[in-house]
Design a protein around this motif. Sequence first.
Motif, mmCIF file in Angstrom:
data_model
loop_
_atom_site.group_PDB
_atom_site.id
_atom_site.type_symbol
_atom_site.label_atom_id
_atom_site.label_comp_id
_atom_site.label_asym_id
_atom_site.label_seq_id
_atom_site.Cartn_x
_atom_site.Cartn_y
_atom_site.Cartn_z
ATOM 1 N N SER A 90 0.819 -1.220 0.000
ATOM 2 C CA SER A 90 0.000 0.000 0.000
ATOM 3 C C SER A 90 0.851 1.267 0.000
ATOM 4 O O SER A 90 0.341 2.364 -0.167
ATOM 5 C CB SER A 90 -0.933 0.013 1.211
ATOM 6 N N GLY A 91 2.164 1.101 0.221
ATOM 7 C CA GLY A 91 3.046 2.263 0.237
ATOM 8 C C GLY A 91 3.199 2.888 1.615
ATOM 9 O O GLY A 91 3.896 3.885 1.782
ATOM 10 N N LYS A 92 2.558 2.301 2.633
ATOM 11 C CA LYS A 92 2.679 2.826 4.001
ATOM 12 C C LYS A 92 4.060 2.565 4.584
ATOM 13 O O LYS A 92 4.487 3.240 5.519
ATOM 14 C CB LYS A 92 1.642 2.170 4.921
ATOM 15 N N LEU A 93 4.731 1.538 4.047
ATOM 16 C CA LEU A 93 6.029 1.140 4.578
ATOM 17 C C LEU A 93 7.016 1.017 3.433
ATOM 18 O O LEU A 93 6.701 0.488 2.379
ATOM 19 C CB LEU A 93 5.881 -0.206 5.304
ATOM 20 N N ASN A 94 8.209 1.529 3.658
ATOM 21 C CA ASN A 94 9.292 1.466 2.689
ATOM 22 C C ASN A 94 10.051 0.149 2.892
ATOM 23 O O ASN A 94 10.338 -0.229 4.027
ATOM 24 C CB ASN A 94 10.200 2.685 2.930
ATOM 25 N N GLY A 95 10.378 -0.544 1.793
ATOM 26 C CA GLY A 95 11.061 -1.828 1.871
ATOM 27 C C GLY A 95 12.398 -1.765 2.581
ATOM 28 O O GLY A 95 12.730 -2.637 3.379
ATOM 29 N N GLN A 96 13.174 -0.708 2.302
ATOM 30 C CA GLN A 96 14.483 -0.579 2.953
ATOM 31 C C GLN A 96 14.330 -0.400 4.456
ATOM 32 O O GLN A 96 15.059 -0.982 5.239
ATOM 33 C CB GLN A 96 15.243 0.612 2.379
ATOM 34 N N LYS A 97 13.354 0.433 4.839
ATOM 35 C CA LYS A 97 13.123 0.686 6.257
ATOM 36 C C LYS A 97 12.667 -0.606 6.946
ATOM 37 O O LYS A 97 13.099 -0.913 8.051
ATOM 38 C CB LYS A 97 12.072 1.783 6.427
ATOM 39 N N ALA A 98 11.805 -1.368 6.271
ATOM 40 C CA ALA A 98 11.327 -2.637 6.829
ATOM 41 C C ALA A 98 12.496 -3.591 7.039
ATOM 42 O O ALA A 98 12.581 -4.273 8.061
ATOM 43 C CB ALA A 98 10.283 -3.261 5.906
ATOM 44 N N PHE A 99 13.419 -3.613 6.077
ATOM 45 C CA PHE A 99 14.591 -4.485 6.179
ATOM 46 C C PHE A 99 15.499 -4.037 7.321
ATOM 47 O O PHE A 99 15.936 -4.850 8.140
ATOM 48 C CB PHE A 99 15.363 -4.493 4.853
ATOM 49 N N MET A 100 15.762 -2.739 7.377
ATOM 50 C CA MET A 100 16.671 -2.201 8.397
ATOM 51 C C MET A 100 16.131 -2.378 9.817
ATOM 52 O O MET A 100 16.909 -2.510 10.756
ATOM 53 C CB MET A 100 16.949 -0.713 8.153
ATOM 54 N N THR A 101 14.814 -2.384 9.968
ATOM 55 C CA THR A 101 14.217 -2.518 11.297
ATOM 56 C C THR A 101 13.884 -3.974 11.633
ATOM 57 O O THR A 101 13.309 -4.257 12.673
ATOM 58 C CB THR A 101 12.943 -1.657 11.427
ATOM 59 N N GLY A 102 14.246 -4.897 10.726
ATOM 60 C CA GLY A 102 14.043 -6.315 11.001
ATOM 61 C C GLY A 102 12.644 -6.834 10.725
ATOM 62 O O GLY A 102 12.325 -7.981 11.035
ATOM 63 N N LYS A 103 11.778 -6.004 10.132
ATOM 64 C CA LYS A 103 10.412 -6.436 9.812
ATOM 65 C C LYS A 103 10.386 -7.317 8.567
ATOM 66 O O LYS A 103 9.410 -8.009 8.314
ATOM 67 C CB LYS A 103 9.492 -5.230 9.599
ATOM 68 N N LEU A 104 11.455 -7.260 7.798
ATOM 69 C CA LEU A 104 11.565 -8.021 6.557
ATOM 70 C C LEU A 104 12.946 -8.656 6.521
ATOM 71 O O LEU A 104 13.932 -7.989 6.789
ATOM 72 C CB LEU A 104 11.376 -7.037 5.397
ATOM 73 N N LYS A 105 12.979 -9.946 6.229
ATOM 74 C CA LYS A 105 14.258 -10.649 6.128
ATOM 75 C C LYS A 105 14.353 -11.255 4.731
ATOM 76 O O LYS A 105 13.339 -11.552 4.112
ATOM 77 C CB LYS A 105 14.349 -11.753 7.178
#
Length: 127
Positions: A90-105
């Motif tokens: 939806s664009g609410k979350l940036n992929g890089q930010k999700a990766f850096m904060t551990g929400k995405l591996k």
Amino acid sequence: MSDDIKVSGFKSSELIAGLQAGFAKTSDSERQSLIKKTNGIFELQVSKDGQVATWTIDAKKTGTVYKGKATPKADVTIILADDVLVDLASGKLNGQKAFMTGKLKTRGNIMLATKLDNVLKTAKAKL
């Protein structure tokens, strides 16, 4: 066809079904262009309440979306929660930010993971 791609209880099921429909609506030339630009197979392992649903986005050979593990092997596996995938799409979350904060591996080609956003946008534009 989109009903067999859904996994009950997952909000991202609607998103994946929409992605599948978006891919189905692309012309052969658009699909070939996306495949040429992306050249990768993404396996999404989405978790929610202790369950894991797996979907594959093939933007390397067929330009399709399907439920289950990638065949052939995925170039990158993206591991994230159901809500995180919905927020990314939806664009609410940036992929890089999700990766850096551990929400995405990720496992595999991390640089390819950065192209997922473009794949999502291309399919969404068709809906």
